[in-house]
Enzyme design. Sequence first.
Site: not given
Length: 353
Positions: A162, A241, A345
């Site tokens: 990520r 998420s 995130e």
Amino acid sequence: MPVQQLKDAPLAPLTTFRLGGPAARLVTATTDDEVIAAVREADASGTPLLVIGGGSNLVIGDKGFDGTALHIATTGFSLDGTRLELAAGEVWTDAVARTVEAGLAGVECLAGIPGSAGATPIQNVGAYGQDVSATLSEVVAYDRRAEETVTLTNAECAFSYRHSLFKEHPERYVVLRVRFELEDADGLSAPIAYPETARALGVGAGDRVPLARARETVLKLRAGKGMVLDPEDHDTWSAGSFFTNPILTAGEYEAFLARVAERLGPDAAAPAYPAGDGRTKTSAAWLIDKAGFTKGYGSGPARISTKHTLALTNRGEATTEDLLALAREVVAGVHAAFGITLVNEPVTVGVEL
């Protein structure tokens, strides 16, 4: 056609959270040249710049953005054999569907992920055993520091979980085009790598299945978790998420296991996946659930999704502050329970967690 420009423009409709105040100025660019011109104009005048693609990874403060918001609405889908080039503004999930129709493997398990193609390398978007970094070959971007268009190879993008060069230097690059090298496997998917996907497909890890079947299975799995956009379903008024899965050093992992045993008993088993360099990745969703924040948690206009503990959602009347209050409560609760600090995130604009 002149570039569309609006003053005091609402930004909430450009995000999947449907949250955030207005921008002082909103520019919608439909060509790479328009994108570059808008960026150069903002930089030359010292105006703060917010780049928006599909808005699926943005948390914008209630006060909005005092600067130029640049909405990238470029289009372009080009296939040359197994080589795919996408304009940054292309809708990602539509592009995945077209690669599957073309019989090419490599991104089929990334079906249903909201947002634009240009955002995928920034987060190194991944799901169900695939990451874009596995098939991405090049990124064409405008380098604001050098004031020129550059082409970066996969290695130069510095991908990790990520993360990427673009996330490391958010003020430097504006993605214009993304290129992939896909695989022609005679209509079959890439090897299925994710246990949940394999179980749903009834195959073993490493097996291949027809591309359309892989895509449809992933879409069904995502929809069951509220991770496929549906205007009527408030569980999808989210950024997917909200927290990344923690990656722990050996020492951190041992301390974590001790906390798990203390809280849940000596026989409790926490999710654990090798993450390289002696590190271990665990599940943010598991941590949230075991810390007491179950599906549907919350009593206000921002709540945890009723379908997935990892998604924070706007139930229709929420403000960004409502969302952040819930996020902070979850972070504090998980830290108190397990000694791990969750990291958001989505990108925050004008606010901090």
